[in-house]
Write an enzyme that holds these catalytic residues in place. Structure first.
Site, PDB file in Angstrom:
ATOM      1  N   TRP A 157      -2.899  -2.628  -1.649  1.00  0.00           N
ATOM      2  CA  TRP A 157      -2.594  -4.020  -1.982  1.00  0.00           C
ATOM      3  C   TRP A 157      -3.308  -4.813  -0.905  1.00  0.00           C
ATOM      4  O   TRP A 157      -2.930  -4.777   0.267  1.00  0.00           O
ATOM      5  CB  TRP A 157      -1.081  -4.245  -1.944  1.00  0.00           C
TER       6      TRP A 157
ATOM      7  N   GLU B  23      17.265 -16.453 -10.558  1.00  0.00           N
ATOM      8  CA  GLU B  23      16.824 -15.077 -10.774  1.00  0.00           C
ATOM      9  C   GLU B  23      16.181 -14.922 -12.157  1.00  0.00           C
ATOM     10  O   GLU B  23      15.156 -14.248 -12.306  1.00  0.00           O
ATOM     11  CB  GLU B  23      18.024 -14.133 -10.584  1.00  0.00           C
TER      12      GLU B  23
ATOM     13  N   ASN C 105      -1.127   1.888   6.007  1.00  0.00           N
ATOM     14  CA  ASN C 105      -0.307   0.862   5.348  1.00  0.00           C
ATOM     15  C   ASN C 105       0.237  -0.030   6.446  1.00  0.00           C
ATOM     16  O   ASN C 105       0.902   0.454   7.359  1.00  0.00           O
ATOM     17  CB  ASN C 105       0.840   1.530   4.579  1.00  0.00           C
ATOM     18  N   GLY C 106      -0.068  -1.316   6.375  1.00  0.00           N
ATOM     19  CA  GLY C 106       0.416  -2.242   7.405  1.00  0.00           C
ATOM     20  C   GLY C 106      -0.668  -3.220   7.776  1.00  0.00           C
ATOM     21  O   GLY C 106      -1.647  -3.387   7.039  1.00  0.00           O
TER      22      GLY C 106
ATOM     23  N   ARG D 268       3.479   0.157  -5.210  1.00  0.00           N
ATOM     24  CA  ARG D 268       3.389  -0.495  -3.899  1.00  0.00           C
ATOM     25  C   ARG D 268       2.090  -1.299  -3.742  1.00  0.00           C
ATOM     26  O   ARG D 268       1.952  -2.084  -2.814  1.00  0.00           O
ATOM     27  CB  ARG D 268       3.452   0.560  -2.791  1.00  0.00           C
TER      28      ARG D 268
ATOM     29  N   HIS E 153      18.441 -35.414 -12.080  1.00  0.00           N
ATOM     30  CA  HIS E 153      17.787 -36.049 -10.932  1.00  0.00           C
ATOM     31  C   HIS E 153      16.288 -35.748 -10.894  1.00  0.00           C
ATOM     32  O   HIS E 153      15.659 -35.890  -9.854  1.00  0.00           O
ATOM     33  CB  HIS E 153      18.448 -35.603  -9.624  1.00  0.00           C
TER      34      HIS E 153
ATOM     35  N   CYS F  40       0.848  -1.195   0.000  1.00  0.00           N
ATOM     36  CA  CYS F  40       0.000   0.000   0.000  1.00  0.00           C
ATOM     37  C   CYS F  40       0.886   1.249   0.000  1.00  0.00           C
ATOM     38  O   CYS F  40       1.952   1.263   0.595  1.00  0.00           O
ATOM     39  CB  CYS F  40      -0.938   0.096   1.197  1.00  0.00           C
TER      40      CYS F  40
ATOM     41  N   GLU G  89       7.393 -13.689 -12.788  1.00  0.00           N
ATOM     42  CA  GLU G  89       6.640 -12.597 -12.174  1.00  0.00           C
ATOM     43  C   GLU G  89       6.102 -11.593 -13.171  1.00  0.00           C
ATOM     44  O   GLU G  89       5.059 -10.999 -12.934  1.00  0.00           O
ATOM     45  CB  GLU G  89       7.447 -11.907 -11.065  1.00  0.00           C
TER      46      GLU G  89
ATOM     47  N   LYS H 248      12.341 -13.717 -12.732  1.00  0.00           N
ATOM     48  CA  LYS H 248      11.982 -12.546 -13.558  1.00  0.00           C
ATOM     49  C   LYS H 248      10.903 -12.936 -14.575  1.00  0.00           C
ATOM     50  O   LYS H 248       9.953 -12.203 -14.775  1.00  0.00           O
ATOM     51  CB  LYS H 248      13.189 -11.998 -14.328  1.00  0.00           C
TER      52      LYS H 248
ATOM     53  N   LYS I 204       5.589  -3.886  -4.694  1.00  0.00           N
ATOM     54  CA  LYS I 204       7.035  -3.673  -4.628  1.00  0.00           C
ATOM     55  C   LYS I 204       7.612  -3.973  -3.264  1.00  0.00           C
ATOM     56  O   LYS I 204       8.635  -4.619  -3.143  1.00  0.00           O
ATOM     57  CB  LYS I 204       7.351  -2.239  -5.035  1.00  0.00           C
TER      58      LYS I 204
HETATM   59  C1  F6R Z   1      11.484  -9.892  -7.466  1.00  0.00           C
HETATM   60  C2  F6R Z   1      11.248  -9.009  -6.344  1.00  0.00           C
HETATM   61  C3  F6R Z   1      10.985  -9.597  -5.009  1.00  0.00           C
HETATM   62  C4  F6R Z   1      11.856  -8.889  -3.961  1.00  0.00           C
HETATM   63  C5  F6R Z   1      11.506  -9.397  -2.560  1.00  0.00           C
HETATM   64  C6  F6R Z   1      12.400  -8.790  -1.507  1.00  0.00           C
HETATM   65  O1  F6R Z   1      11.723  -9.198  -8.628  1.00  0.00           O
HETATM   66  O2  F6R Z   1      11.258  -7.814  -6.480  1.00  0.00           O
HETATM   67  O3  F6R Z   1      11.221 -10.970  -5.010  1.00  0.00           O
HETATM   68  O4  F6R Z   1      13.196  -9.127  -4.258  1.00  0.00           O
HETATM   69  O5  F6R Z   1      10.174  -9.104  -2.275  1.00  0.00           O
HETATM   70  O6  F6R Z   1      12.277  -7.415  -1.486  1.00  0.00           O
HETATM   71  P1  F6R Z   1      13.354  -6.492  -0.791  1.00  0.00           P
HETATM   72  O7  F6R Z   1      14.628  -6.661  -1.528  1.00  0.00           O
HETATM   73  O8  F6R Z   1      12.798  -5.116  -0.915  1.00  0.00           O
HETATM   74  O9  F6R Z   1      13.472  -6.960   0.622  1.00  0.00           O
END
Ligand code: F6R
Length: 613
Positions: A75, A486, A101-102, A27, A509, A2, A493, A490, A608
Site C-alpha cells: 500500500w 457508520e 512494512n512501515g 492490507r 441547520h 502492506c 468506502e 460504509k 485494512k
Molecule cells: C472502516 C474502517 C476504518 C477503520 C479505521 C480504524 O470500515 O475499517 O475506518 O475502522 O481505520 O482501524 P482500527 O479499528 O483497526 O484501529
C-alpha cells in the site's frame, strides 16, 4: 499497511508466499513481489504492479524454485505504485534483499548521507534506503549481516516490520520489528513470518509475537532472538487457537458478507466466559485490576479512528448513561497533535480492530507519557495496541478481513456495553434490577440480528433502486447518530457514493438544503425517547421531496405512512438498538457496492490496517 510474508524450511517457498500474499492482500494491494533463494544460492526477485494475481501471471513462466523466500503486498506511502517501487528491494551491490512494512521517518537524512557516499537509488521508497544503509554498514564495518542490520536499525526513526536476507549468509532470514506487526510461526524445521496470523494458521498454531525493537535470526535448525542492542532474549511461544475457516470465505461471495452474517456468532464469542451462566453478572477479567481507578475517575477519554471511533461515540452514550462518568471521544490523530490536557487520574480507552493503527498507537503513547491509565479494546490478539495499553479487553470477533469493518463494530459496542454495565453496577449508578435486565437484553441481541439477516433480500431490492444515486444522507439522534455516521462511512468506502451522516436535528441547520427528489435519506427512527422528534425530521425530508428509507421498530405504523421504505428491526432496549440498526445499513452498502461492480473486500485507496500516521 502492506503485508509481509517469509518462509524458511524444507518446502517450496513460492506457493507458501503466494498463498500468504493473497491472505494478506487486504492490507495493501497496489503492487506485490517475491524474492526466492534458489538451490545455487542465487536470489531471484519478481515484482508486479497491481494485485497478487498479476504477480502470479508474471511469474507463471519464471523459475520460482527454492526453499527460502519472502513476499510483500504494498500500500504505497513513498512513491507511486509501480514495479520499481514494489518490494522486495535490493541494496546497490546486491548484498541485501528486504521487504518492509512501515515508514522510515528519517529517510531523507539517511538518503543524503548515503548519496554523499555515492549510493544511487532506483526507487522512490524509504525501504531501498534502509537496504543500502545496512549494506553500507556491512561493507564498511566488515561485520556480520546480523550486526549490520542491528546497527542500521539503531539509526532508524520510524516503524518497520522487516524480513531481510544476505547473499553471503544465504541460509538465514533476519526479521525485525518496531511499531508494525510481525509474527513468526514455528513448524517442523521451518518458520513462517507474516504480518498477521492469517497466512500461518494453516501450517502451525505455535507462534511468537515479536516485540518492538527485537530481532530474530532464523535458520532452518536454529533460532536466535535478541534486542537490536544485542541483549539475548528467550522468545515466548504462544498458541493461536484459530481455525483455517476463520480466514476463508466459506462459500460467501465476499469476506464482508461473511463477516456481516457472522455477527450473531461473533457477538456470542465476545460474551463467551464473560457473562455468568445464570445471567446475573458480567465479568470482564481485563478490567478487574483497574476497576478501583475506573470507579474513581472523573473523566474517560476514548481515542480511535474510523469505524472504531463511531463505536467510541456509542460508548460515550453508554458510559455516561450507566456510569455517569463524563466521556470525551477523540479522533486519535487530532488528539495526538493538539497538546491535549490529560490528568493522571484520567482513564483513556483506545479502541482498535487491528490493534495496529498508527494514530491510535501514538495517541496511547502520549496519554501514557502524561500519566493516564490506558485501556485497550482490540480485536487482534497480541497486536501492538493490546501490548502497549495498561489493561484491556479483547473483542474476540475473529479475524476481520474485509477492509470495511462490520463485525468489529458490533463487538466493540458489545464490549462497551458490558464495560458500562459493569462499572455502573460497581458504582451503584444502576440498580441490580436494571443490571440484570440489561444483561438479558444484551444476550438476546444475537437472535435479533439473525432475524434482521433474514431480510437480506429486501435490503437487496432497496439497494437496486438507489444504486445509481450520487449522494446519500444518513440521519439519527442519540445512540443512532454514530450509527448514521457508520452507515455513511460504509457506503462511501465500498461503493464510492458520497454520503454524510448527521444528527437528525442538525439537518435543518444546513444539510436540508441538499434535499431534493434525488436524495435518498436513511433515517434511524426506532421507538425511543426522541421518536416523535425523528418523525418530524422525516416529515421535513418528505416536505422537500427527499426519499426516506427508515429503519423502524417492528410493527411501527406511523412511519410506514410517511416513509418511502421501512426496514423493520426487532424491539430492544434503546441503549442496545445501535447493535441492530447498523445491520441493515451494512447490507444496504454491501449490495449497492456489488451492483455498482466495486471491489468489496479491497476498496480503492484503502487498506485494512493503517500503520502510517
Ligand atoms: C472502516 C474502517 C476504518 C477503520 C479505521 C480504524 O470500515 O475499517 O475506518 O475502522 O481505520 O482501524 P482500527 O479499528 O483497526 O484501529
Amino acid at each position: 499497511m502492506c503485508g509481509i510474508i517469509g518462509y524458511i524450511g524444507n518446502k517450496q517457498a513460492y506457493p507458501i508466499l503466494i498463498d500468504g500474499l493473497k491472505r494478506l492482500e487486504y492490507r495493501g494491494y497496489d503492487s506485490s513481489g517475491v524474492a526466492i533463494l534458489n538451490e545455487n544460492k542465487k536470489t531471484s526477485i519478481y515484482k508486479s504492479k497491481g494485485k497478487v494475481s498479476e504477480l502470479e501471471k508474471y511469474t507463471s513462466d519464471k523459475d520460482v524454485c527454492g526453499k527460502i523466500g519472502m513476499g510483500h503486498t504494498r500500500w504505497a506511502t513513498h512513491g507511486e505504485p509501480n514495479d520499481i517501487n514494489a518490494h522486495p528491494h535490493q541494496s546497490a551491490n546486491g548484498y541485501f534483499t528486504l521487504i518492509h512494512n512501515g515508514i522510515i521517518e528519517n529517510y531523507s537524512n539517511l538518503k543524503k548521507r548515503l548519496e554523499n557516499r555515492d549510493y544511487v537509488f532506483k526507487s522512490e521508497t524509504d525501504t531501498e534506503i534502509l537496504a543500502n544503509l545496512i549494506e553500507y554498514i556491512y561493507i564498511k564495518g566488515k561485520v556480520s549481516a546480523e550486526m549490520a542490520v542491528r546497527l542500521a536499525l539503531t539509526k532508524v526513526v520510524g516503524a518497520y516490520a522487516l524480513v531481510i536476507s544476505c547473499k553471503n549468509e544465504p541460509e538465514q532470514l533476519i526479521v525485525a520489528k518496531n511499531s508494525s506487526p510481525l509474527i513468526i510461526g514455528i513448524g517442523q524445521e521451518e518458520y513462517f513470518i507474516a504480518s498477521d496470523a492469517s497466512p500461518i494458521v494453516q501450517y502451525t498454531q505455535s507462534v511468537i509475537y515479536l516485540n518492538d525493537k527485537d530481532i530474530a535470526i532464523i535458520k532452518r535448525d536454529e533460532f536466535s532472538y535478541k534486542t537490536i542492542k544485542n541483549d539475548i532474549l528467550s522468545p515466548k511461544i504462544e498458541k493461536l487457537n484459530l481455525g483455517i475457516g476463520a480466514v476463508e470465505k466459506q462459500g460467501y461471495d465476499h469476506f464482508m458478507l461473511k463477516e456481516i452474517f457472522e455477527q450473531p456468532s461473533s457477538i456470542l464469542d465476545t460474551f463467551r466466559g464473560r457473562i455468568a451462566a445464570d445471567f446475573s453478572k458480567i465479568y470482564l477479567g481485563g478490567l478487574l485490576d483497574v476497576m478501583p481507578k475506573l470507579i474513581k475517575t472523573k473523566r474517560i477519554i476514548i481515542i480511535a479512528c474510523g469505524t472504531s471511533w463511531h463505536a467510541g461515540l456509542v460508548g460515550e452514550y453508554l458510559l455516561e448513561e450507566f456510569t455517569r462518568i463524563p466521556v470525551e471521544v477523540e479522533y486519535a490523530s487530532e488528539f495526538r497533535y493538539r497538546n491535549p490536557i490529560i490528568y493522571k487520574d484520567d482513564i483513556v480507552i483506545a479502541i482498535s480492530q487491528s490493534g495496529e493503527t498508527a494514530d491510535t498507537l501514538s495517541a496511547i503513547k502520549l496519554a501514557k507519557d502524561k500519566g493516564a491509565t490506558v485501556l485497550g479494546i482490540c480485536n487482534v490478539v497480541g497486536s501492538s495496541i493490546a501490548r502497549e495499553t495498561d489493561a484491556g479487553v479483547y473483542t474476540h470477533a475473529g479475524p476481520e478481513i474485509g477492509v470495511a469493518s462490520t463485525k468489529a463494530f458490533t463487538a466493540q459496542v458489545t464490549i462497551l456495553t458490558m464495560m458500562s454495565a459493569m462499572i455502573g453496577k460497581e458504582k451503584n449508578i444502576i440498580t441490580e434490577d436494571k443490571y440484570k435486565k440489561l444483561i438479558l437484553e444484551l444476550i438476546s441481541i444475537p437472535d435479533k440480528i439473525k432475524k434482521i439477516l433474514l431480510l437480506n433480500e429486501r435490503f437487496k431490492k432497496i439497494a437496486a433502486m438507489y444504486k445509481d444515486a450520487n449522494n446519500f444522507l444518513y440521519l439519527g439522534r442519540g445512540y443512532f447518530f454514530p450509527v448514521a455516521l457508520e452507515g455513511a462511512l460504509k457506503l462511501k468506502e465500498i461503493s464510492y457514493i458520497h454520503a454524510e451522516g448527521y444528527p437528525a436535528a442538525e439537518m435543518k441547520h444546513g444539510p436540508i438544503a441538499l434535499i431534493d427528489k434525488k436524495m435518498p435519506v436513511v433515517v434511524i427512527a426506532t421507538k425511543d425517547k426522541s421518536y416523535e422528534k425523528i418523525v418530524s425530521n422525516i416529515q421535513e425530508v418528505k416536505a422537500r421531496k427527499g426519499i426516506v428509507i427508515a429503519i423502524v421498530t417492528e410493527g411501527d405504523k406511523t412511519i410506514k405512512e410517511i416513509a418511502d421504505h421501512v426496514l423493520e428491526i426487532p424491539k430492544a432496549e434503546a441503549s442496545l438498538v445501535s447493535l441492530l440498526a447498523v445491520i441493515p445499513l451494512q447490507l444496504l452498502s454491501y449490495h449497492i457496492a456489488v451492483m455498482r461492480g466495486c471491489n468489496i473486500d479491497q476498496p480503492r485507496n484503502l487498506a485494512k490496517s493503517v500503520t502510517v500516521e
